[in-house]
Design a protein around this motif. Structure first.
Motif, short mmCIF file in Angstrom:
data_model
loop_
_atom_site.label_atom_id
_atom_site.label_comp_id
_atom_site.label_asym_id
_atom_site.label_seq_id
_atom_site.Cartn_x
_atom_site.Cartn_y
_atom_site.Cartn_z
N ARG A 1 0.81 -1.22 0.00
CA ARG A 1 0.00 0.00 0.00
C ARG A 1 0.85 1.27 0.00
NH1 ARG A 1 -5.23 -0.62 2.32
NH2 ARG A 1 -4.88 1.10 3.77
N LYS A 2 2.10 1.16 -0.44
CA LYS A 2 2.95 2.34 -0.50
C LYS A 2 2.87 3.02 -1.86
CE LYS A 2 6.40 1.11 3.00
NZ LYS A 2 7.85 0.93 3.27
N THR A 3 2.41 2.29 -2.86
CA THR A 3 2.25 2.85 -4.21
C THR A 3 0.78 2.77 -4.60
OG1 THR A 3 4.47 2.16 -4.85
CG2 THR A 3 2.92 2.66 -6.62
N VAL A 4 0.19 3.93 -4.94
CA VAL A 4 -1.23 4.01 -5.26
C VAL A 4 -1.41 4.72 -6.60
CG1 VAL A 4 -3.49 4.88 -4.55
CG2 VAL A 4 -1.88 4.02 -2.82
N HIS A 5 -2.11 4.06 -7.53
CA HIS A 5 -2.38 4.66 -8.84
C HIS A 5 -3.89 4.88 -8.98
CE1 HIS A 5 1.57 4.45 -10.82
NE2 HIS A 5 1.78 3.43 -10.01
N CYS A 6 -4.29 6.15 -9.05
CA CYS A 6 -5.70 6.51 -9.26
C CYS A 6 -5.85 7.16 -10.64
CB CYS A 6 -6.17 7.47 -8.17
SG CYS A 6 -6.05 6.81 -6.50
N ASP A 7 -5.25 6.56 -11.65
CA ASP A 7 -5.25 7.12 -13.00
C ASP A 7 -6.56 6.81 -13.72
OD1 ASP A 7 -2.64 7.70 -12.33
OD2 ASP A 7 -1.83 5.94 -13.34
N ASN A 8 -7.01 7.78 -14.54
CA ASN A 8 -8.20 7.59 -15.39
C ASN A 8 -9.43 7.17 -14.59
OD1 ASN A 8 -7.22 7.88 -18.29
ND2 ASN A 8 -5.74 6.43 -17.46
N ASN B 1 3.78 6.39 -0.33
CA ASN B 1 4.88 7.29 -0.69
C ASN B 1 4.90 7.64 -2.18
OD1 ASN B 1 6.04 5.02 -1.95
ND2 ASN B 1 7.23 4.50 -0.11
N THR B 2 4.13 6.90 -2.99
CA THR B 2 4.01 7.22 -4.41
C THR B 2 2.53 7.27 -4.77
OG1 THR B 2 6.10 6.12 -4.94
CG2 THR B 2 4.56 6.49 -6.75
N LEU B 3 2.08 8.42 -5.25
CA LEU B 3 0.66 8.63 -5.53
C LEU B 3 0.49 9.24 -6.92
CD1 LEU B 3 -2.26 8.56 -4.49
CD2 LEU B 3 -1.85 10.75 -3.40
N SER B 4 -0.35 8.61 -7.75
CA SER B 4 -0.52 9.05 -9.13
C SER B 4 -1.99 9.31 -9.44
CB SER B 4 0.03 7.99 -10.09
OG SER B 4 -0.20 8.36 -11.43
N PHE B 5 -2.27 10.50 -10.03
CA PHE B 5 -3.62 10.88 -10.45
C PHE B 5 -3.66 11.21 -11.94
CE2 PHE B 5 -3.69 12.15 -5.90
CZ PHE B 5 -4.79 11.43 -5.49
N VAL B 6 -2.94 10.51 -12.75
CA VAL B 6 -2.84 10.83 -14.18
C VAL B 6 -4.21 10.77 -14.85
CG1 VAL B 6 -1.86 10.10 -16.39
CG2 VAL B 6 -0.47 10.02 -14.32
N THR B 7 -4.50 11.78 -15.68
CA THR B 7 -5.72 11.86 -16.50
C THR B 7 -6.99 11.78 -15.67
OG1 THR B 7 -4.45 10.67 -18.21
CG2 THR B 7 -6.77 11.06 -18.65
N ASN B 8 -7.22 12.82 -14.87
CA ASN B 8 -8.47 13.00 -14.15
C ASN B 8 -8.96 14.43 -14.38
OD1 ASN B 8 -9.20 10.53 -12.41
ND2 ASN B 8 -7.01 10.70 -12.07
#
Length: 600
Positions: free
Chosen positions: A34-41, A57-64
């Motif tokens: 649960r240290k890397t979370v991708h909430c893309d698209n 520690n790594t969170l991504s919200f690409v293309t929202n």
């Protein structure tokens, strides 16, 4: 009452126990720890209902659709005490969010509609190492843009494809740790700002092939050129001057033109173009084709190149990885083709309000899924729309209201539509193509298409055409100038006997009637409808295929029987209750006779 209160307590307890953790609800993709979370698209507009693991520690919200314009959304990020890497690529931020997360080291704001590189003062305590501001609409870098990062450890800064034409000579003074700076695909004409970045070891201007380090100059192949510090500095300046003033080619030197001096038709298909920054387009061009390239039009420079072609009438951008509809503003543009351009929505930017002559649009072979009422809101003069093979499942009712008087032709072939309610506001359509969709009957909405001449419903799921069909209405009004195509539909011929009679008439409107065949019942499977005679058809021994009317009647009958049973139970219950009450009252009037055994 007690039961009601207990229920409220239980519900409150359940609510307090529930969680909106994005990993537990599977809203986002999370690593095992649960240290890397991708909430893309994920079509996110805000973070109100989302909770993130505290150890992420790594969170991504690409293309929202995030813009971080509320304190709640900002707080969601600031409260992640272990966050190191944040990616907000392709969100409509507009400006740099005011984060204040002291652990944050890597921040990507690529393609986020930024027009300025000004960092808010909240970044005073941030220890950022790497920032990417690529693919934005930043035209200049000012002296105070990075002042809030003076305490950071920023050593790598990317500012590619931003249409940057000026950089203040003191813009990077406060970035004492900056070692790598990338400014490819911009419009710079001066490198004066470099003189104030003594510690810089890597610099990449547009199409740069070399970079400098503290030990000397390195070529693209990694070999060192050597030399003293002064010699190296001079070489760097010579290289930069040559690169920054890169050669601009006339479009006819690269592409195919009908006339070299004043071209009107230009084809730049399949030229592997990623940008238009080095191409000069003549203002005389009326037809421009840029098919099969790698253009994205994320930079203002590329958009300006097209928008400055004032005579342009036809533009083809098909087979380019656009992902969004480019912000064009061409008053003479009449035809626009965006076929197979990786679009996931059909939203036209506000700039198209200036495209007052735009009449034809093609958005086929994209993954649009749906068309909303806001998508074409700024288009005013559209007459022809083609969105074939776009995975469409729905079109909102008022999508075409503002162009209802102008629209003449629509094509939605090879989609998954099963409703045509959106047709109601359109009055002047001449041609409608619904081939290869999921229609189960001819939509009643086409009755009001008084001007329409061509209806295509081939390869759908239409099984029954009867007296309630629009064909029946048109037959009664003696319309004769309409053409309808229905080939490859699974007709149930016993349920469509009215339609079979209709086809026998010389004035029928079905232009491919000779090709229509029965799918049901089995006795008639494969037989042409025009070869059948209703009077001689035997449908009595065929399995019953309930129509919607039959199903509705059966549902009403079941509901009525259920109501009667419930009524009888209520009456019986009430009667028994009354008798019990009378019995109890009568028992209260009795007195026991002393000396007599009541059980005797």
């Amino acid at each position: 009452m007690y039961a009601f209160i207990s229920m409220i307590i239980i519900i409150s307890t359940i609510k307090s126990c529930t969680t909106n953790d994005v990993c537990q609800t599977l809203t986002c993709a999370c690593s095992d720890n649960r240290k890397t979370v991708h909430c893309d698209n994920k079509n996110l507009n805000n973070l109100n209902d989302l909770d993130f693991p505290p150890n992420v520690n790594t969170l991504s919200f690409v293309t929202n659709h995030l813009n971080f314009d509320t304190e709640d959304d900002i707080a969601k990020i600031n409260n992640l005490s272990n966050l190191i890497d944040l990616n907000l690529k392709q969100n409509p931020l507009g400006k740099i969010p005011a984060f204040n997360n002291t652990k944050l080291q890597f921040l990507s704001l690529r393609d986020t509609s930024l027009t300025s590189a000004l960092f808010p003062f909240s970044y005073n305590n941030c220890l950022l190492h790497t920032i990417s501001l690529n693919d934005n609409k930043i035209r200049s870098i000012n002296e105070n843009d990075f002042f809030a990062l003076r305490n950071s450890k920023l050593d790598k800064l990317n500012l590619d494809s931003g249409s940057i034409s000026t950089i203040d000579r003191n813009a990077f003074n406060v970035l004492k740790n900056l070692q790598s700076l990338s400014l490819t695909q911009n419009q710079l004409k001066s490198a004066e700002f470099l003189s104030n970045i003594a510690q810089l070891s890597s610099y990449a201007p547009s199409h740069a092939q070399t970079h400098s380090t503290a030990e000397g100059i390195y070529a693209a192949d990694g070999s060192q050129t050597g030399g003293s510090a002064i010699e190296n500095a001079l070489i760097v300046l010579l290289i930069l001057i040559g690169v920054i003033h890169s050669e601009v080619h006339n479009v006819c030197d690269i592409c195919t033109c009908d006339h070299l001096e004043a071209p009107m038709i230009v084809h730049c298909d399949g030229k592997n173009l990623t940008t238009l920054s080095d191409i000069m387009f003549n203002s005389t061009i009326e037809v421009l084709s840029l098919n099969n390239n790698s253009l994205t039009f994320k930079s203002v420079a590329d958009l300006d190149k097209i928008n400055n072609i004032t005579s342009l009438k036809t533009l083809t951008l098909s087979n380019n990885p656009l992902s969004t509809i480019p912000e064009l503003s061409l008053s003479n543009l009449t035809d626009l083709q965006l076929e197979n351009t990786s679009l996931n929505n059909a939203t036209f930017p506000k700039s198209y309000s200036n495209c007052t002559n735009l009449q034809s649009i093609i958005l086929s072979n994209n993954k649009l899924m749906k068309i909303t009422s806001n998508d074409l809101k700024v288009i005013s003069s559209l007459t022809d729309l083609k969105i074939d093979n776009a995975e469409l499942t729905s079109i909102e009712f008022d999508t075409f209201i503002n162009i209802s008087q102008n629209l003449r032709s629509i094509s939605f072939e090879s989609n998954s539509l099963d409703s045509a309610k959106f047709l109601l506001p359109i009055r002047n359509l001449r041609s409608i193509n619904f081939d290869k969709n999921h229609f189960k009957q001819l939509p009643i909405e086409i009755i009001k298409m008084n001007q329409s001449k061509h209806f295509l419903f081939r390869d759908n799921q239409i099984s029954v055409i009867n007296e309630s069909s629009p064909l029946s209405f048109w037959a009664k009004t003696n319309l004769s100038d309409i053409e309808i195509y229905l080939n490859n539909n699974p007709f149930d011929c016993c349920e469509s006997r009215w339609f079979i009679r209709y086809l026998s008439e010389s004035k029928n409107l079905i232009k491919d009637s000779m090709n229509l065949t029965c799918a049901l019942p089995k006795a008639y499977t494969g037989k042409r409808l025009v070869d059948l005679r209703v009077e001689s058809m035997d449908c009595s021994t065929d399995p019953f295929h309930p129509s919607k009317a039959h199903i509705s009647k059966l549902a009403i009958l079941i509901a009525s029987l259920f109501s009667i049973v419930v009524f009888i139970l209520i009456v019986a219950g009430a009667t028994i209750y009354r008798r019990n009450q009378v019995y109890v009252r009568n028992r209260r009037g009795y007195q026991q006779i002393h000396g007599v055994n009541a059980d005797a």
